[in-house]
Design a protein around this motif. Structure first.
Motif, PDB file in Angstrom:
ATOM      1  N   ARG A 130    -102.413  17.651  45.785  1.00  0.00           N
ATOM      2  CA  ARG A 130    -101.233  18.501  45.735  1.00  0.00           C
ATOM      3  C   ARG A 130    -101.432  19.772  44.917  1.00  0.00           C
ATOM      4  NH1 ARG A 130     -96.536  16.479  47.496  1.00  0.00           N
ATOM      5  NH2 ARG A 130     -96.097  18.726  47.501  1.00  0.00           N
ATOM      6  N   ILE A 131    -102.528  19.849  44.179  1.00  0.00           N
ATOM      7  CA  ILE A 131    -102.789  21.068  43.423  1.00  0.00           C
ATOM      8  C   ILE A 131    -103.132  22.227  44.352  1.00  0.00           C
ATOM      9  CG2 ILE A 131    -105.285  20.873  43.059  1.00  0.00           C
ATOM     10  CD1 ILE A 131    -104.760  21.588  40.112  1.00  0.00           C
ATOM     11  N   SER A 132    -103.426  21.917  45.608  1.00  0.00           N
ATOM     12  CA  SER A 132    -103.770  22.957  46.589  1.00  0.00           C
ATOM     13  C   SER A 132    -102.552  23.478  47.330  1.00  0.00           C
ATOM     14  CB  SER A 132    -104.785  22.412  47.593  1.00  0.00           C
ATOM     15  OG  SER A 132    -104.195  21.394  48.398  1.00  0.00           O
ATOM     16  N   ASP A 133    -101.355  22.966  46.996  1.00  0.00           N
ATOM     17  CA  ASP A 133    -100.144  23.414  47.678  1.00  0.00           C
ATOM     18  C   ASP A 133     -99.988  24.931  47.600  1.00  0.00           C
ATOM     19  OD1 ASP A 133     -99.632  20.781  48.108  1.00  0.00           O
ATOM     20  OD2 ASP A 133     -97.741  20.713  47.012  1.00  0.00           O
ATOM     21  N   SER A 134     -99.490  25.506  48.681  1.00  0.00           N
ATOM     22  CA  SER A 134     -99.175  26.938  48.719  1.00  0.00           C
ATOM     23  C   SER A 134     -97.683  27.082  48.453  1.00  0.00           C
ATOM     24  CB  SER A 134     -99.541  27.511  50.093  1.00  0.00           C
ATOM     25  OG  SER A 134     -99.337  28.894  50.123  1.00  0.00           O
ATOM     26  N   LEU A 135     -97.332  27.834  47.412  1.00  0.00           N
ATOM     27  CA  LEU A 135     -95.977  27.800  46.872  1.00  0.00           C
ATOM     28  C   LEU A 135     -95.302  29.159  46.853  1.00  0.00           C
ATOM     29  CD1 LEU A 135     -93.763  26.242  45.204  1.00  0.00           C
ATOM     30  CD2 LEU A 135     -95.054  26.900  43.177  1.00  0.00           C
ATOM     31  N   ALA A 136     -93.995  29.172  47.112  1.00  0.00           N
ATOM     32  CA  ALA A 136     -93.152  30.360  46.949  1.00  0.00           C
ATOM     33  C   ALA A 136     -91.855  29.917  46.296  1.00  0.00           C
ATOM     34  CB  ALA A 136     -92.865  31.019  48.296  1.00  0.00           C
ATOM     35  N   SER A 137     -91.337  30.711  45.386  1.00  0.00           N
ATOM     36  CA  SER A 137     -90.099  30.320  44.714  1.00  0.00           C
ATOM     37  C   SER A 137     -89.309  31.529  44.259  1.00  0.00           C
ATOM     38  CB  SER A 137     -90.397  29.411  43.508  1.00  0.00           C
ATOM     39  OG  SER A 137     -91.031  30.150  42.474  1.00  0.00           O
ATOM     40  N   GLY A 138     -88.086  31.293  43.844  1.00  0.00           N
ATOM     41  CA  GLY A 138     -87.210  32.349  43.363  1.00  0.00           C
ATOM     42  C   GLY A 138     -86.042  31.755  42.601  1.00  0.00           C
ATOM     43  N   TRP A 139     -85.080  32.612  42.261  1.00  0.00           N
ATOM     44  CA  TRP A 139     -83.918  32.188  41.490  1.00  0.00           C
ATOM     45  C   TRP A 139     -82.646  32.618  42.209  1.00  0.00           C
ATOM     46  CZ3 TRP A 139     -84.158  29.608  36.703  1.00  0.00           C
ATOM     47  CH2 TRP A 139     -85.440  29.447  36.180  1.00  0.00           C
ATOM     48  N   VAL A 140     -81.564  31.890  41.939  1.00  0.00           N
ATOM     49  CA  VAL A 140     -80.272  32.212  42.508  1.00  0.00           C
ATOM     50  C   VAL A 140     -79.215  32.020  41.427  1.00  0.00           C
ATOM     51  CG1 VAL A 140     -79.943  29.850  43.367  1.00  0.00           C
ATOM     52  CG2 VAL A 140     -78.626  31.725  44.369  1.00  0.00           C
ATOM     53  N   GLN A 141     -78.205  32.863  41.447  1.00  0.00           N
ATOM     54  CA  GLN A 141     -77.084  32.736  40.519  1.00  0.00           C
ATOM     55  C   GLN A 141     -75.793  32.970  41.281  1.00  0.00           C
ATOM     56  OE1 GLN A 141     -77.147  35.336  37.116  1.00  0.00           O
ATOM     57  NE2 GLN A 141     -75.283  34.501  36.238  1.00  0.00           N
ATOM     58  N   ARG A 142     -74.849  32.081  41.075  1.00  0.00           N
ATOM     59  CA  ARG A 142     -73.554  32.219  41.735  1.00  0.00           C
ATOM     60  C   ARG A 142     -72.599  33.036  40.868  1.00  0.00           C
ATOM     61  NH1 ARG A 142     -68.920  27.655  42.550  1.00  0.00           N
ATOM     62  NH2 ARG A 142     -67.441  28.983  43.675  1.00  0.00           N
ATOM     63  N   ILE A 143     -71.876  33.963  41.509  1.00  0.00           N
ATOM     64  CA  ILE A 143     -70.855  34.744  40.821  1.00  0.00           C
ATOM     65  C   ILE A 143     -69.563  34.668  41.633  1.00  0.00           C
ATOM     66  CG2 ILE A 143     -72.556  36.330  39.845  1.00  0.00           C
ATOM     67  CD1 ILE A 143     -71.631  38.387  41.947  1.00  0.00           C
TER      68      ILE A 143
END
Length: 300
Positions: free
Chosen positions: A160-173
């Motif tokens: 699993r160390i070879s996983d290709s990853l994308a991420s981000g953040w979200v905030q509700r207003i």
């Protein structure tokens, strides 16, 4: 003779009038389309930023994927998107990797898992959407609280160390009274522009994606979508097709709630020191069960 002459003139005018009106209408349409092209729809990015998320050119650490074979989280360059929804929709560009597993997760700032799901990638590259279930199985996003979300492509289930990853953040207003009033007084085809001008990212993409799906041949909506993504530096995926949501893909049973063991930053060589923010790109995550949840790192 005079009568015949007048009749001839009237007949000629009657024949030419529809042609003239058609020409005027066509000219007005062309002018309107030209104005849309000149006045590009741009997203007004709020003055806020997260140091991790989105995507990087060049692929993942430890794998040799080319940029077009890496996932990309559709979020502004600030790595965080605002939403008005209790259960927002997320958008990710995924490459064509038949048979590979995709994993999505949403966690609180302190690492508690709100939602996680798995699905199988298809033979076409494109942009998928992930809809949070609003059936009461997970709690709604709280106003003012930030959440991290991510998408991993499992290249090797045994590594699993070879996983290709994308991420981000979200905030509700919460929507301002003026924004709510403006949305009520306009038709849905104007909502994407209103959301974009207000800096509400998730509703901008979600409303425009729905318009595109219900009007697949409408060039105005396609252009607006491209303009929005290009305005936040996502021109590399602006022309990618919309593949629908994960429920339209081959999807194994999903899980929601609970908690996962996040990676130990004291032992992981992949976590950069505080002075070096995680690049906006795919990165590998340590092996964990059942889904790797990065801690403050990832890619768009």
């Amino acid at each position: 003779m005079k009568l015949n002459f007048h009749l001839t003139i009237l007949a000629t005018v009657a024949l030419l009038t529809p042609i003239w009106l058609t020409s005027v209408v066509n000219a007005e349409i062309e002018i309107s389309q030209l104005e849309l092209i000149v006045q590009k729809t741009r997203f007004r990015t709020p003055d806020m930023r997260e140091t991790s998320g989105r995507t990087t050119p060049g692929g993942t650490r430890g794998s040799f994927l080319s940029p077009e074979n890496t996932p990309t989280a559709l979020i502004p360059e600030t790595n965080i998107g605002l939403t008005l929804a209790e259960y927002p929709t997320f958008f990710v560009y995924l490459p064509a990797m038949v048979g590979k597993t995709g994993e999505f997760w949403l966690v609180t700032e302190d690492g508690n898992v709100i939602y996680e799901t798995k699905f199988t990638l298809v033979e076409r590259n494109g942009i998928i959407s992930v809809n949070l279930p609003d059936d009461g199985s997970i709690p709604p996003l709280k106003v003012g609280q930030k959440y991290e979300w991510g998408m991993a492509i499992v290249l090797d289930p045994n590594d699993r160390i070879s996983d290709s990853l994308a991420s981000g953040w979200v905030q509700r207003i919460e929507a301002s009274p003026s924004l709510s009033q403006e949305l009520q007084n306009t038709t849905p085809d104007n909502h994407p522009k209103i959301y974009a001008e207000a800096g509400i990212w998730h509703e901008t993409l979600d409303s425009l994606a729905k318009l595109r799906q219900s009007n697949p041949n409408n060039s105005t909506f396609i252009t607006q979508w491209q303009d929005i993504l290009e305005s936040v530096g996502l021109e590399a995926v602006a022309d990618a097709p919309l593949l629908g949501d994960t429920n339209q893909l081959t999807q194994p049973p999903q899980k929601s709630g609970g908690s996962l063991r996040a990676p130990d930053t004291r032992e992981s060589p992949l976590v950069p020191p505080p002075s070096a923010p995680t690049p906006r790109s795919n990165m590998r995550v340590p092996d964990m069960t059942p889904i790797p949840i990065p801690k403050g790192g990832g890619t768009r």
